[in-house]
Structure formats: structure tokens, C-alpha cells
Design a protein around this motif. Structure first.
Motif, PDB file in Angstrom:
ATOM      1  N   UNK A 162       1.705  18.064  -6.541  1.00 21.88           N
ATOM      2  CA  UNK A 162       2.592  17.463  -7.453  1.00 21.88           C
ATOM      3  C   UNK A 162       3.503  16.494  -6.782  1.00 21.88           C
ATOM      4  N   UNK A 163       4.038  15.499  -7.298  1.00 22.68           N
ATOM      5  CA  UNK A 163       4.730  14.460  -6.737  1.00 22.68           C
ATOM      6  C   UNK A 163       6.473  14.727  -6.792  1.00 22.68           C
ATOM      7  N   UNK A 164       6.898  14.047  -6.051  1.00 21.78           N
ATOM      8  CA  UNK A 164       8.339  14.572  -5.899  1.00 21.78           C
ATOM      9  C   UNK A 164       9.057  13.160  -6.567  1.00 21.78           C
ATOM     10  N   UNK A 165      10.418  13.216  -6.793  1.00 16.73           N
ATOM     11  CA  UNK A 165      11.212  11.991  -7.112  1.00 16.73           C
ATOM     12  C   UNK A 165      11.002  10.957  -6.556  1.00 16.73           C
ATOM     13  N   UNK A 166      10.454  10.441  -5.578  1.00 17.29           N
ATOM     14  CA  UNK A 166      10.284   9.327  -4.741  1.00 17.29           C
ATOM     15  C   UNK A 166       9.303   8.535  -5.683  1.00 17.29           C
ATOM     16  N   UNK A 167       8.426   9.050  -6.252  1.00 20.31           N
ATOM     17  CA  UNK A 167       7.270   8.449  -7.078  1.00 20.31           C
ATOM     18  C   UNK A 167       7.926   7.597  -8.168  1.00 20.31           C
ATOM     19  N   UNK A 168       8.197   6.277  -7.906  1.00 18.62           N
ATOM     20  CA  UNK A 168       8.531   5.322  -9.079  1.00 18.62           C
ATOM     21  C   UNK A 168       7.487   4.908  -9.892  1.00 18.62           C
ATOM     22  N   UNK A 169       6.183   4.837  -9.194  1.00 26.68           N
ATOM     23  CA  UNK A 169       4.860   4.628  -9.722  1.00 26.68           C
ATOM     24  C   UNK A 169       3.809   5.545  -9.175  1.00 26.68           C
ATOM     25  N   UNK A 170       2.627   5.638  -9.806  1.00 22.97           N
ATOM     26  CA  UNK A 170       1.781   6.495  -9.132  1.00 22.97           C
ATOM     27  C   UNK A 170       1.346   5.993  -7.773  1.00 22.97           C
ATOM     28  N   UNK A 171       1.130   6.803  -6.694  1.00 20.98           N
ATOM     29  CA  UNK A 171       1.061   6.393  -5.508  1.00 20.98           C
ATOM     30  C   UNK A 171      -0.402   5.657  -5.329  1.00 20.98           C
ATOM     31  N   UNK A 172      -1.223   6.003  -6.236  1.00 22.74           N
ATOM     32  CA  UNK A 172      -2.621   5.333  -6.240  1.00 22.74           C
ATOM     33  C   UNK A 172      -2.282   4.028  -6.693  1.00 22.74           C
ATOM     34  N   UNK A 173      -1.640   3.721  -7.581  1.00 21.17           N
ATOM     35  CA  UNK A 173      -1.217   2.268  -7.916  1.00 21.17           C
ATOM     36  C   UNK A 173      -0.492   1.693  -6.872  1.00 21.17           C
ATOM     37  N   UNK A 174       0.421   2.333  -6.409  1.00 22.62           N
ATOM     38  CA  UNK A 174       1.098   1.746  -5.106  1.00 22.62           C
ATOM     39  C   UNK A 174       0.143   1.507  -3.959  1.00 22.62           C
ATOM     40  N   UNK A 175      -0.949   2.081  -3.616  1.00 24.87           N
ATOM     41  CA  UNK A 175      -2.004   1.949  -2.850  1.00 24.87           C
ATOM     42  C   UNK A 175      -2.951   0.793  -3.116  1.00 24.87           C
ATOM     43  N   UNK A 176      -3.007   0.514  -4.309  1.00 22.91           N
ATOM     44  CA  UNK A 176      -3.797  -0.684  -4.966  1.00 22.91           C
ATOM     45  C   UNK A 176      -2.931  -1.933  -4.580  1.00 22.91           C
ATOM     46  N   UNK A 177      -1.617  -1.725  -4.660  1.00 23.51           N
ATOM     47  CA  UNK A 177      -0.536  -2.850  -4.362  1.00 23.51           C
ATOM     48  C   UNK A 177      -0.730  -3.153  -2.949  1.00 23.51           C
ATOM     49  N   UNK A 178      -0.761  -2.404  -2.125  1.00 26.68           N
ATOM     50  CA  UNK A 178      -1.019  -2.619  -0.622  1.00 26.68           C
ATOM     51  C   UNK A 178      -2.377  -3.237  -0.420  1.00 26.68           C
ATOM     52  N   UNK A 179      -3.142  -2.811  -0.885  1.00 26.39           N
ATOM     53  CA  UNK A 179      -4.682  -3.503  -0.847  1.00 26.39           C
ATOM     54  C   UNK A 179      -4.675  -5.073  -1.357  1.00 26.39           C
ATOM     55  N   UNK A 180      -3.626  -4.972  -2.435  1.00 26.63           N
ATOM     56  CA  UNK A 180      -3.498  -6.390  -2.723  1.00 26.63           C
ATOM     57  C   UNK A 180      -2.846  -7.412  -1.766  1.00 26.63           C
ATOM     58  N   UNK A 181      -1.991  -6.782  -1.095  1.00 28.41           N
ATOM     59  CA  UNK A 181      -1.335  -7.558   0.055  1.00 28.41           C
ATOM     60  C   UNK A 181      -2.395  -7.748   1.035  1.00 28.41           C
ATOM     61  N   UNK A 182      -3.311  -6.783   1.354  1.00 28.92           N
ATOM     62  CA  UNK A 182      -4.054  -7.112   2.479  1.00 28.92           C
ATOM     63  C   UNK A 182      -5.099  -8.261   1.909  1.00 28.92           C
ATOM     64  N   UNK A 183      -5.485  -8.438   0.573  1.00 28.66           N
ATOM     65  CA  UNK A 183      -6.161  -9.222  -0.028  1.00 28.66           C
ATOM     66  C   UNK A 183      -5.436 -10.887   0.023  1.00 28.66           C
ATOM     67  N   UNK A 184      -4.203 -10.783   0.062  1.00 21.27           N
ATOM     68  CA  UNK A 184      -3.471 -12.056   0.147  1.00 21.27           C
ATOM     69  C   UNK A 184      -3.485 -12.549   1.407  1.00 21.27           C
ATOM     70  N   UNK A 185      -3.337 -11.506   2.346  1.00 23.48           N
ATOM     71  CA  UNK A 185      -3.298 -11.787   4.005  1.00 23.48           C
ATOM     72  C   UNK A 185      -4.693 -12.487   4.340  1.00 23.48           C
TER      73      UNK A 185
END
Length: 330
Positions: A184-207
């Protein structure tokens, strides 16, 4: 400008994903919460697909990361030793070389102390430790052309790159799926960590698109050390390179902008990290990163994307040591 934009995208992505929060990093290394591993492996999986596609299309031409050695017992002993220091520093500070920049941008108190320790480590590395290691006689034979195949996991295993890609993606998917299903996730998760990981992947794409380069942050602290020592020495000794510092500045700006535009992303769950632990941890994680030749972004997201054997060794040592220290600290 491209470095600033790419850095801003990564800083915002780390913030949105929640992995910049000290409690997420500490609880992951204590095996209490698997938010970080979900976001991290999703980012690595996405990045691997992006980098493989860019390499196959000829848009990107990057070699796997080389081994790092301190001349003790193997060509990769620096990856092990550096990774252990990196993991220990992460556990003490609740940060890594990249997330500490997002912490500074978001105004996380412990992040400022960790950042000071990180900058100090950059100065120590540039001015003292790196020159010492480069002048120390190596007791190990230097790499030969025949060793190049061992730079990648598929070369080491005698498999094809396609087989390695499929196997790695399936492994990532299995671990992520298990974490999502059974934890289970804690209160830190404002969005799904999986969606967050995809956002990081998008930053890699931009780079990749803007810079034809992969994300990584620990080199910026080395650059900062170069600049500090250059100014202190005078005589026009200020170095010419600064792109990595611009990238890191962009990360701070990206985290700052996102938390001001969407304040919920700046809400940080409380965790107890003393200024002393944060400073020592920041120092250790940068020293370890430079010894290992990369950090959790440079080795963990970008290095794994290149199937670099050294990156797998470094990340295993990082999370192994961080988890061990976490268990000791209860």
C-alpha cells in the motif's frame, strides 16, 4: 537553454512522482513502503525503451558506462564501494544526488543541509580524492579490447540486445506489478508512483530530444568543485564547463515552479532527519557517486537504459547498503 529545460522537466517529474520526499526514500530503504521502487523501475523501464529506440534509429549514439575501479580487487570495485557510500548517504539524508535538488526547489528543510554536504563533497572529490586516485598505481591490469563485451549485461550473458530488452522489461514489469498488488502507499503519493515514473521517463525523452544526452546529476557537483577551486586559485583558472550545473539549476527551478503552481505537490510528509545526518549523508552520496562514476539517475535510470553492467552493479550495491543501514537504524 536546453540543459535548463531538460533539468526543469526532471525536477518537476521527481517532485510530481513523490520520490523527492525524504520519507519516501527512507521508508523504501527500510522496506516499509514501496513507492520509490515503483516510480524508479517504471522510469527505468520507460527510459530503456526510449534509449533503445533512439539508438536503433541512429538519433543517439552512446556507449555503455565503463567500470569504475579504485584498484583494490576488481575492475568494478569502485562501482561497489561507491554504490555502498551512495546508498548509505541516501539513508542518512533521505535524498539522492538528483532528489536533493528537487528538495531545495520545494523548500524541504533537510534538503538544504544535504545539498551543502553534497557541494562540499564535490570540492573534496575535485580537489583531493580524484587526483589521488588517478595517481595511485593500479594493482589490476587495465581493460583490454576483449573486455568490451562485458560492459553490457547482454554481452556478459552472451545474449542479444533484443533478448536483454525483453527480459529486462519483463523483470521490471513483474516487480512493479508485485509492488502495486501487494503493498500500500502512504500519504506521499499525490499521483500513482507508476504515473510518476512515466513522468520521469518523459523527462528522459526530452533530454534525448533536446540534448542528445541522458539525465544524470552527480557530475554537476564535480563541476561546482571545479568552479570553487578555480575561483580560489585565481589566475584565470575558472573552468569552461557548466552545462551540468545548468541542468541541476533547472531541476531546482522545475521543482520550485511545480510546487508553487500546484501546492499539493509541495506537501511533504514529516520524517526526522537531523541537520547533521542530512549533511553527512549528502557528503557521502556525492563522494560515492563520483567514485562509482554515476548516481541513481546517471546509473539507475540512464545507465540501466544502456544495459551497462557497471550500472547494475552500482545500483545493487546502492540499495543493498542503503537497506542494510536502514535495518540497522530500525
Amino acid at each position: 537553454m536546453n540543459s535548463l529545460l531538460s533539468g526543469a522537466a526532471l525536477g518537476a517529474a521527481l517532485t510530481a512522482s513523490g520520490v523527492f520526499q525524504p520519507s519516501v526514500i527512507v521508508s523504501q530503504l527500510k522496506f516499509e513502503n514501496f513507492h520509490m521502487i515503483q516510480a524508479f523501475l517504471t522510469a527505468a523501464a520507460a527510459s530503456t525503451c526510449i534509449v533503445t529506440a533512439a539508438q536503433s534509429l541512429g538519433y543517439l549514439k552512446l556507449s555503455p558506462r565503463s567500470f569504475s575501479s579504485v584498484g583494490l580487487f576488481a575492475k568494478w570495485d569502485g562501482n561497489v564501494f561507491g554504490g555502498m557510500l551512495l546508498g548509505t548517504g541516501m539513508m542518512l539524508s533521505g535524498a539522492c544526488p538528483g532528489t536533493v535538488l528537487a528538495q531545495v526547489g520545494a523548500g524541504v528543510r533537510s534538503g538544504f543541509y544535504a545539498f551543502q554536504g553534497a557541494v562540499l563533497a564535490g570540492i573534496v572529490w575535485t580537489g583531493f580524492l580524484q587526483p589521488y586516485l588517478s595517481q595511485t598505481p593500479k594493482r589490476l591490469p587495465q581493460s583490454s579490447p576483449e573486455d568490451k563485451k562485458f560492459l553490457t549485461v547482454y554481452g556478459t550473458l552472451g545474449a542479444s540486445r533484443t533478448t536483454a530488452l525483453v527480459g529486462l522489461e519483463l523483470m521490471f514489469a513483474a516487480i512493479i506489478g508485485a509492488a502495486v498488488s501487494f503493498t500500500s502507499l502512504g500519504p506521499e503519493a499525490k499521483i500513482s508512483p507508476v504515473v510518476g515514473g512515466l513522468c520521469i521517463g518523459a523527462a528522459q525523452l526530452l533530454s534525448v530530444v533536446l540534448r542528445k544526452s541522458l539525465v544524470g546529476t552527480s557530475t554537476s557537483y564535480e563541476e561546482a568543485g571545479d568552479w570553487f577551486l578555480g575561483v580560489c586559485r585565481g589566475n584565470g583558472g575558472v573552468p569552461k564547463r557548466y552545462n551540468n550545473m545548468l541542468f541541476s539549476a533547472g531541476m531546482i527551478a522545475g521543482a520550485f515552479a511545480l510546487t508553487r503552481a500546484v501546492p499539493v505537490f509541495g506537501q511533504v510528509s514529516p520524517t526526522t532527519i537531523s541537520p547533521l545526518n542530512a549533511g553527512i549523508g549528502g557528503f557521502l552520496m556525492i563522494l560515492g557517486s563520483r567514485i562509482a562514476g554515476g548516481c541513481t539517475s546517471g546509473h539507475g535510470i540512464s545507465g540501466l537504459s544502456l544495459f551497462s553492467t557497471s550500472s547494475f552493479i552500482t545500483i545493487a550495491a546502492t540499495f543493498g547498503a542503503g537497506g542494510f543501514v536502514g535495518l540497522l537504524r530500525g
